[in-house]
Scaffold this active site. Structure first.
Site, PDB file in Angstrom:
ATOM      1  N   GLY A 150     -24.315 -20.829 131.272  1.00  0.00           N
ATOM      2  CA  GLY A 150     -25.744 -21.060 131.112  1.00  0.00           C
ATOM      3  C   GLY A 150     -26.073 -22.523 130.847  1.00  0.00           C
ATOM      4  O   GLY A 150     -27.040 -23.067 131.399  1.00  0.00           O
TER       5      GLY A 150
ATOM      6  N   ASN B 228     -33.801 -16.099 123.163  1.00  0.00           N
ATOM      7  CA  ASN B 228     -32.540 -15.625 122.579  1.00  0.00           C
ATOM      8  C   ASN B 228     -32.634 -15.361 121.079  1.00  0.00           C
ATOM      9  O   ASN B 228     -31.797 -14.649 120.525  1.00  0.00           O
ATOM     10  CB  ASN B 228     -31.408 -16.624 122.857  1.00  0.00           C
ATOM     11  CG  ASN B 228     -31.785 -18.039 122.506  1.00  0.00           C
ATOM     12  OD1 ASN B 228     -32.765 -18.582 123.019  1.00  0.00           O
ATOM     13  ND2 ASN B 228     -31.032 -18.655 121.618  1.00  0.00           N
TER      14      ASN B 228
ATOM     15  N   SER C  52     -25.773 -16.496 132.750  1.00  0.00           N
ATOM     16  CA  SER C  52     -24.479 -16.770 132.118  1.00  0.00           C
ATOM     17  C   SER C  52     -23.657 -15.480 132.102  1.00  0.00           C
ATOM     18  O   SER C  52     -24.134 -14.437 131.661  1.00  0.00           O
ATOM     19  CB  SER C  52     -24.707 -17.259 130.684  1.00  0.00           C
ATOM     20  OG  SER C  52     -23.482 -17.298 129.996  1.00  0.00           O
TER      21      SER C  52
ATOM     22  N   HIS D 224     -20.938 -14.539 130.361  1.00  0.00           N
ATOM     23  CA  HIS D 224     -20.407 -13.918 129.125  1.00  0.00           C
ATOM     24  C   HIS D 224     -21.466 -13.164 128.333  1.00  0.00           C
ATOM     25  O   HIS D 224     -21.133 -12.470 127.368  1.00  0.00           O
ATOM     26  CB  HIS D 224     -19.677 -14.953 128.259  1.00  0.00           C
ATOM     27  CG  HIS D 224     -20.540 -15.918 127.516  1.00  0.00           C
ATOM     28  ND1 HIS D 224     -20.846 -15.759 126.187  1.00  0.00           N
ATOM     29  CD2 HIS D 224     -21.150 -17.048 127.899  1.00  0.00           C
ATOM     30  CE1 HIS D 224     -21.598 -16.778 125.786  1.00  0.00           C
ATOM     31  NE2 HIS D 224     -21.798 -17.568 126.809  1.00  0.00           N
TER      32      HIS D 224
ATOM     33  N   CYS E 128     -26.065 -18.222 118.937  1.00  0.00           N
ATOM     34  CA  CYS E 128     -25.301 -18.474 120.163  1.00  0.00           C
ATOM     35  C   CYS E 128     -25.153 -19.957 120.425  1.00  0.00           C
ATOM     36  O   CYS E 128     -24.341 -20.367 121.226  1.00  0.00           O
ATOM     37  CB  CYS E 128     -25.903 -17.775 121.370  1.00  0.00           C
ATOM     38  SG  CYS E 128     -27.439 -18.458 121.914  1.00  0.00           S
TER      39      CYS E 128
HETATM   40  C1  LIG Z   1     -31.214 -18.393 126.495  1.00  0.00           C
HETATM   41  C2  LIG Z   1     -29.877 -19.047 126.607  1.00  0.00           C
HETATM   42  N1  LIG Z   1     -29.697 -20.028 127.509  1.00  0.00           N
HETATM   43  C3  LIG Z   1     -28.519 -20.648 127.653  1.00  0.00           C
HETATM   44  C4  LIG Z   1     -27.431 -20.294 126.895  1.00  0.00           C
HETATM   45  C5  LIG Z   1     -26.123 -21.013 127.093  1.00  0.00           C
HETATM   46  O1  LIG Z   1     -25.243 -20.231 127.842  1.00  0.00           O
HETATM   47  P1  LIG Z   1     -23.661 -20.547 127.852  1.00  0.00           P
HETATM   48  O2  LIG Z   1     -23.127 -20.095 126.534  1.00  0.00           O
HETATM   49  O3  LIG Z   1     -23.123 -19.754 128.998  1.00  0.00           O
HETATM   50  O4  LIG Z   1     -23.522 -22.017 128.064  1.00  0.00           O
HETATM   51  C6  LIG Z   1     -27.577 -19.287 125.918  1.00  0.00           C
HETATM   52  C7  LIG Z   1     -26.503 -18.880 125.003  1.00  0.00           C
HETATM   53  O5  LIG Z   1     -25.773 -19.558 124.429  1.00  0.00           O
HETATM   54  C8  LIG Z   1     -28.827 -18.636 125.786  1.00  0.00           C
HETATM   55  O6  LIG Z   1     -29.023 -17.651 124.908  1.00  0.00           O
END
Ligand SMILES: Cc1ncc(COP(=O)(O)O)c(C=O)c1O
Length: 377
Positions: free
Chosen positions: A69, A149, A198, A200, A322
């Site tokens: 992501g 998120n 993303s 995962h 996250c």
């Molecule tokens: C809304 C959102 N965008 C982007 C990301 C980033 O994704 P990644 O962990 O695959 O870099 C996250 C989570 O970390 C997320 O919740």
């Protein structure tokens, strides 16, 4: 263990795991090699790309496999802004975006772009009326996430894009990391130009994801080198990760409705339970994604509740877990003007289709006991 932190990451689906092993065993060639083994591996890669393209309603050449992501969001922000900068250098970004969008946009400000922030209401939903007044002839890009998120708030992407399309040429990017697999996400459902996913977060592997563009939309590359991924992302394409991404995307998409209903039922059961505690305040709005509930216990720090639950083998997180272990107040909660006696105590429960009603029932018992010990005032 009861794991209610699926917005931070999810457990890898057994079929994804099997695919990873099989592709590494049988198709480990460099897909750019001109020998037959390379060709076969490339065919597998291209069929993974086509599968994702079909689900997202675009063409295979508009699907870029990325490291997740964060990279997809960076590629969208930098790549679209730079590609279309002749249209203007004004960008609109919502103030509740993930840091991978916010920080990329801030970086563009150092390179001659002007960024303005789209405000949200107390539910954490962007104000489309504010977009109407902020949008200018030189606005080149608007970036708004589909589901937040931290709160699960669903953003009015359809309303936003309808307004933009009828008034302006600005491109629209949607971070769908938290919505893919929970809501309909494709270029037919969302009239936008770029979508981030993303792996995962949908029971795929960490370090993989997708940036998909609508047909005929282009981005400037961010990584230069051997010209892989149509010149947009140089570096030997990790075929096992790409194939596993396609698998996770397909599994999430095939079961979107059943999974969403299951999670909705579980969360709708939990909300009245949680709000029956006089010190609990719901942070998630009513228009939320089926898998996220954020709430706060008045004058109780989030960490205290997380630790107390962890001792009973229940895994939950603070609202923005996250992104990092940071303890600073969340920019999303600040933007929503959450009151001081609640803002430090926001807890996020995030579910996946592998959670069960039995876990919800157990959680209720554990939470009730924890609240007897740690009660807010
Ligand atoms: C809304 C959102 N965008 C982007 C990301 C980033 O994704 P990644 O962990 O695959 O870099 C996250 C989570 O970390 C997320 O919740």
């Amino acid at each position: 263990m009861i794991y209610f932190d699926n917005s931070a990451t999810t457990k890898v689906h057994p079929e994804v795991m099997k695919t990873f092993v099989a592709v590494n065993e049988k198709f480990w060639a460099n897909p750019a090699s001109i020998h037959e083994f390379g060709h076969q591996t490339n065919e597998l890669l291209q069929s993974a790309r086509e599968q994702v393209a079909e689900i997202l309603h675009t063409s295979g050449d508009k699907v870029y496999f990325t490291s997740g992501g964060t990279e997809s969001n960076n590629l969208a922000i930098f790549g679209l802004a730079n590609k279309y900068k002749n249209r203007g250098r004004h960008i609109l970004v919502s103030e509740i975006e993930h840091p991978s969008v916010l920080e990329a946009a801030k970086h563009l400000m150092k390179n001659g772009f002007e960024v303005e922030w789209i405000p949200v209401d107390s539910d954490g939903v962007i104000l489309v009326d504010a977009v109407k007044s902020l949008l200018r002839d030189d606005t080149v890009l608007v970036s708004v996430m589909h589901v937040n998120n931290e709160t699960g708030a669903i953003q009015p992407i359809e309303e936003l894009s309808t307004f933009i399309r009828s008034n302006n040429r600005a491109l629209i990017h949607v971070d769908a990391v938290q919505s893919f697999g929970k809501l309909p996400v494709h270029f037919g459902a969302l009239d936008v130009d770029a979508i981030t996913i993303s792996s995962h977060k949908i029971h795929g592997l960490k370090g993989s994801g997708v940036l998909a563009l609508k047909k005929f939309i282009e981005v400037e590359p961010m990584l230069f080198g051997g010209g892989q991924e149509s010149g947009i992302r140089s570096g030997t394409t990790p075929v096992p990760l790409a194939v596993c991404t396609a698998k996770a995307v397909r599994l999430a998409n095939d079961n979107v409705q059943t999974n969403a209903e299951k999670m909705k039922k579980m969360t709708e059961d939990l909300i009245p339970f949680l709000t029956s505690f006089p010190t609990v305040k719901m942070i998630s709005p009513t228009k939320r994604a089926p898998h996220i509930i954020s709430f706060s216990v008045r004058n109780v720090k989030g960490e205290v509740l997380i630790n107390a639950l962890q001792q009973k083998n229940v895994i939950v997180s603070t609202s923005s877990a996250c992104s990092s272990r940071q303890t600073k107040t969340s920019h999303v909660l600040k933007a929503m003007h959450i009151q001081d006696d609640y803002i430090k105590g926001v807890i996020r429960l995030s579910f996946s289709s592998i959670n069960t009603q039995e876990e919800i029932n157990q959680f209720k018992k554990i939470f009730t006991n924890v609240m007897k010990v740690i009660k807010g005032d």
